[in-house]
Design a protein around this motif. Structure first.
Motif, PDB file in Angstrom:
ATOM      1  N   ARG A  13       0.844  -1.204   0.000  1.00  0.00           N
ATOM      2  CA  ARG A  13       0.000   0.000   0.000  1.00  0.00           C
ATOM      3  C   ARG A  13       0.877   1.251   0.000  1.00  0.00           C
ATOM      4  N   ASP A  14       1.515   1.586   1.120  1.00  0.00           N
ATOM      5  CA  ASP A  14       2.357   2.798   1.140  1.00  0.00           C
ATOM      6  C   ASP A  14       3.584   2.599   0.243  1.00  0.00           C
ATOM      7  N   LEU A  73      -7.058  -0.173   3.529  1.00  0.00           N
ATOM      8  CA  LEU A  73      -7.098   1.230   3.956  1.00  0.00           C
ATOM      9  C   LEU A  73      -8.394   1.895   3.485  1.00  0.00           C
ATOM     10  N   HIS A  97      -8.621  -0.430   8.153  1.00  0.00           N
ATOM     11  CA  HIS A  97      -7.709   0.616   8.631  1.00  0.00           C
ATOM     12  C   HIS A  97      -8.232   1.955   8.120  1.00  0.00           C
ATOM     13  N   PHE A  99      -8.589   6.270   8.436  1.00  0.00           N
ATOM     14  CA  PHE A  99      -7.735   7.381   8.887  1.00  0.00           C
ATOM     15  C   PHE A  99      -8.326   8.728   8.518  1.00  0.00           C
ATOM     16  N   SER A 139      -6.009   5.660  12.205  1.00  0.00           N
ATOM     17  CA  SER A 139      -4.762   6.420  12.071  1.00  0.00           C
ATOM     18  C   SER A 139      -5.022   7.915  12.066  1.00  0.00           C
ATOM     19  N   GLU A 141      -3.603  10.895  10.581  1.00  0.00           N
ATOM     20  CA  GLU A 141      -2.623  11.333   9.575  1.00  0.00           C
ATOM     21  C   GLU A 141      -1.956  12.639  10.031  1.00  0.00           C
ATOM     22  N   ASN A 167      -2.954   4.345  15.476  1.00  0.00           N
ATOM     23  CA  ASN A 167      -1.665   4.544  14.817  1.00  0.00           C
ATOM     24  C   ASN A 167      -1.327   6.034  14.760  1.00  0.00           C
ATOM     25  N   PRO A 169       1.013   8.297  12.808  1.00  0.00           N
ATOM     26  CA  PRO A 169       2.027   8.450  11.753  1.00  0.00           C
ATOM     27  C   PRO A 169       2.836   9.740  11.856  1.00  0.00           C
ATOM     28  N   THR A 171       3.757  11.387   9.190  1.00  0.00           N
ATOM     29  CA  THR A 171       3.430  11.335   7.759  1.00  0.00           C
ATOM     30  C   THR A 171       4.460  12.040   6.882  1.00  0.00           C
ATOM     31  N   HIS A 202       4.180   4.691  12.595  1.00  0.00           N
ATOM     32  CA  HIS A 202       4.251   4.643  11.124  1.00  0.00           C
ATOM     33  C   HIS A 202       5.079   5.861  10.715  1.00  0.00           C
ATOM     34  N   HIS A 204       7.835   8.048   8.209  1.00  0.00           N
ATOM     35  CA  HIS A 204       8.410   8.274   6.874  1.00  0.00           C
ATOM     36  C   HIS A 204       9.834   8.811   7.023  1.00  0.00           C
TER      37      HIS A 204
HETATM   38  O1  KIV Z   1       1.766   8.322   6.268  1.00  0.00           O
HETATM   39  C1  KIV Z   1       0.575   8.249   6.609  1.00  0.00           C
HETATM   40  O2  KIV Z   1       0.046   9.097   7.332  1.00  0.00           O
HETATM   41  C2  KIV Z   1      -0.213   7.135   6.101  1.00  0.00           C
HETATM   42  C3  KIV Z   1      -1.554   6.932   6.702  1.00  0.00           C
HETATM   43  C4  KIV Z   1      -2.597   6.800   5.656  1.00  0.00           C
HETATM   44  C5  KIV Z   1      -1.533   5.766   7.643  1.00  0.00           C
HETATM   45  O3  KIV Z   1       0.257   6.381   5.271  1.00  0.00           O
END
Ligand code: KIV
Ligand code: ZN
Length: 511
Positions: A13-14, A73, A97, A99, A139, A141, A167, A169, A171, A202, A204
C-alpha cells in the motif's frame, strides 16, 4: 506490557505509492505469499477505494493468504469503509484501517474542518467499521505534528467507539527520535484505556529518521510497527522492515523485544521487491545492500577471519543470504533446477518449469556457473512479468571505435512481428531509438543503471530503466550476459509496464 512487537507490512500500500513502483495483480499476490512466508503479522494489501485494480488485488490477497491478518485502507467515510470491507471480508482475519488527518495544518488547509468535525468523522468511521469487524485500526494522519491535547482527545473518542489499534504516523517525516518517543509516551500516559489497545507507529524517512523514530516509539510503548520491505514508500520512503526487525533482534540487550518474523526470509523478500518493482537497493543499504556484509579494509578482513564478532554484529546467513552451496551448470538436469527453485522458495507449475528449463539451458550455454541470483533473474524475466504486449525477438548491434552505432531489432507487438533499424550515439541509444520508432512511443528514458548480478567475468548484466510518458512512470528490468541485450529487455519491460499502467490507471484520490 507484552514485549511482542506486531509487524504491519505496508509494502503493498504505502510502498506501492513510490513513484514507478506500481505492481500488477499477479505481482502483488506473489509478494503477499512472500510476506506470509516472512511471517509478518499484518499485510496492508491496498486501498480498495483508490481504483478497481486495487480493490481486486486486495480481494484476491484476502482470499488466498491464510496466515496473516489482511488490512485494507479507507478514508474516514462510509463509502471507503464499505468498499474496504467488501474487498477484505474473505480474509481469515480481516482488518479495516481507517484514517483522517489531525494536525491543525491539515485541518485548515486540506480538510477545511474544525477539530470537532474531525472527531465526529473519526468516531463515525470507527463505528461503521465496527459493524463489520472488531479488528479496526484508526490512524491520525500527520499525527506527529498534531497538538498533543487534541491527539489525546481524538484517541480517547475512537477507543470508546471501538478501535482496537491506534496509529500515530509521522506522515511527513518531520519528527526527531527523542521528540517522537516523548509524544508516544505522552499518549501512553494521557489517554484513558490506552492499555486496552495497541499503539502503532508509522514513520516516513524524509530526514532519514524513520527507523530511529520507529524504535523510539516502540521504546516508549508502541507495540505495532508499520514498515515496508527495503523501506520503499511515498517520497523518501517508510521505515524499513529489515532494519527495524534486525535492530530489535540484534540489540536484545538494549530491550528484550520479540517479533514473529522469520528473519531468514528477509533477503529473499528484499530481492523479490526489488525484482518486481525495478527499484534497485543501494549497495550500502543496511541489512540487505550488496555491501552490508562485505569487508573491504584489510584490517577488517583480518579481524573477521580471527573472530567473526570483531567486525560483524550479524551473520549474513541470519537474513537468508546463502553461500551458493549448489552451483548448477550446463549438465544439470530438470530435477536439479526444480530442487534449486524450490529451495529458493518458489513454487512453479509444470508449464512454468518447462519454460524456465529452456531459459536455463540457453543461459548455461553462455555462462559456466549458474548461481541462485541467475535463477532468480530468470524467474523474474519469465514468471513475474506483466503480460507482455511487446516481446524482443532478435537484436543485432554494430558498434566500435569507428562504426556508427547501428541496431537492427525484431519485436513482437500485439501479436505482430515488426522489424526496424536505427542509429544512436552508442549501441544502447541506437537500440532504444529503434524500438521507440517501431512502437511509436513518446516514452522518455529518465534513468538507466547497469550492474552485475553476481561476481565473475561472465556475470549477467542487470539493467534497470525508468520511463516516463504523459505523467505515467514505469520501471523496467532486464538481465542477460550481454548488457546491450539486457538493456533492450529492460526497455521493452518498461514499455510493457507503462502500457499496463496507462490502461489500468490508479485514480488519484484526495486524502
Ligand atoms: O503516512 C501516513 O500518514 C499514512 C496513513 C494513511 C496511515 O500512510
Ligand atoms: Zn504513510
Amino acid at each position: 506490557m507484552s514485549n511482542h512487537v506486531i509487524i504491519f507490512d505496508t509494502t503493498l500500500r504505502d510502498g506501492e505509492q513510490s513513484p514507478g513502483a506500481s505492481m500488477n495483480q499477479a505481482e502483488k499476490l506473489r509478494l503477499a505469499y512472500q510476506l506470509e512466508k516472512l511471517r509478518v503479522d499484518v499485510i496492508e494489501a491496498g486501498f480498495p477505494a483508490a481504483s478497481k485494480g486495487d480493490f481486486e488485488a486486495v480481494k484476491l490477497i484476502a482470499e488466498k493468504i491464510r496466515n496473516c491478518q489482511i488490512a485494507a485502507l479507507a478514508r474516514a467515510n462510509k463509502q471507503d469503509i464499505d468498499r474496504a470491507w467488501e474487498a477484505v471480508k474473505g480474509a481469515a482475519n480481516p482488518r479495516i484501517h481507517t484514517f483522517i488527518a489531525t494536525s491543525d495544518i491539515h485541518l485548515k488547509h486540506k480538510l477545511k474542518m474544525t477539530r470537532e468535525e474531525v472527531v465526529q468523522a473519526a468516531v463515525e468511521a470507527v463505528r461503521r467499521a465496527r459493524t463489520y469487524t472488531e479488528n479496526v485500526e484508526f490512524s491520525t494522519e500527520d499525527g506527529s505534528r498534531t497538538d498533543i491535547e487534541f491527539m489525546c482527545r481524538i484517541l480517547e473518542a475512537v477507543i470508546k467507539a471501538g478501535a482496537a489499534t491506534v496509529n500515530i504516523p509521522d506522515t511527513v517525516g518531520y519528527a526527531m527520535p527523542q521528540e517522537y518517543g516523548m509524544f508516544i509516551k505522552s499518549i501512553m500516559e494521557g489517554v484513558p484505556h490506552i492499555d486496552k489497545v495497541i499503539v502503532s507507529v508509522h514513520c516516513h524517512d524524509d530526514l532519514g529518521l524513520a527507523v530511529a523514530n520507529t524504535l523510539a516509539g516502540i521504546h516508549n510503548g508502541a507495540r505495532q510497527a508499520e514498515v515496508t520491505i527495503n523501506g520503499i514508500g511515498e517520497r523518501a520512503g517508510n521505515a524499513s522492515l529489515e532494519e527495524v526487525v534486525m535492530a530489535l533482534r540484534t540489540r536484545q540487550d538494549w530491550a528484550d523485544f520479540t517479533t514473529r518474523i522469520d528473519v531468514e526470509q528477509i533477503y529473499p523478500s528484499s530481492r523479490l521487491v526489488s525484482m518486481i518493482t525495478g527499484m534497485v537497493v543501494q549497495p550500502n543499504k543496511a541489512i540487505v545492500g550488496a555491501n552490508a556484509f562485505a569487508h573491504e579494509a584489510g584490517i577488517h578482513q583480518d579481524g573477521v577471519l580471527k573472530h567473526q564478532t570483531t567486525y560483524e554484529i550479524m551473520r549474513p546467513t541470519d537474513i537468508g543470504l546463502k553461500s551458493n552451496a549448489m552451483v548448477l551448470g550446463k549438465h544439470s538436469g530438470r530435477h536439479a533446477l526444480k530442487a534449486r527453485i524450490e529451495n529458493l522458495g518458489y513454487e512453479l507449475s509444470e508449464e512454468q518449469l518447462n519454460y524456465l528449463f529452456t531459459d536455463f539451458k540457453e543461459l548455461a550455454d553462455k555462462k559456466k556457473e549458474i548461481l541462485d541470483e541467475d535463477i532468480e533473474a530468470l524467474i523474474a524475466e519469465r514468471i513475474l512479468r506483466i503480460p507482455d504486449r511487446y516481446k524482443l525477438l532478435y537484436l543485432n548491434v554494430i558498434s566500435g571505435t569507428v562504426a556508427v552505432p547501428t541496431a537492427t531489432v525484431q519485436i513482437e507487438a500485439d501479436g505482430q512481428q515488426l522489424q526496424g533499424a536505427g542509429f544512436g550515439v552508442g549501441p544502447i541509444d541506437a537500440t532504444f531509438n529503434t524500438i521507440k520508432n517501431m512502437v511509436g512511443t513518446r516514452a522518455e528514458l529518465v534513468r538507466f543503471s547497469v550492474s552485475a548480478i553476481t561476481g565473475g567475468m561472465d556475470a549477467q548484466g542487470e539493467v534497470m530503466v525508468r520511463l516516463q510518458e504523459n505523467g505515467f512512470v514505469a520501471l523496467g528490468r532486464g538481465t542477460d550476459p550481454d548488457i546491450i541485450t539486457a538493456s533492450a529487455k529492460a526497455f521493452i519491460n518498461g514499455l510493457n509496464r507503462l502500457s499496463y499502467f496507462k490502461e489500468n490507471p490508479v485514480t488519484t484520490v484526495e486524502l
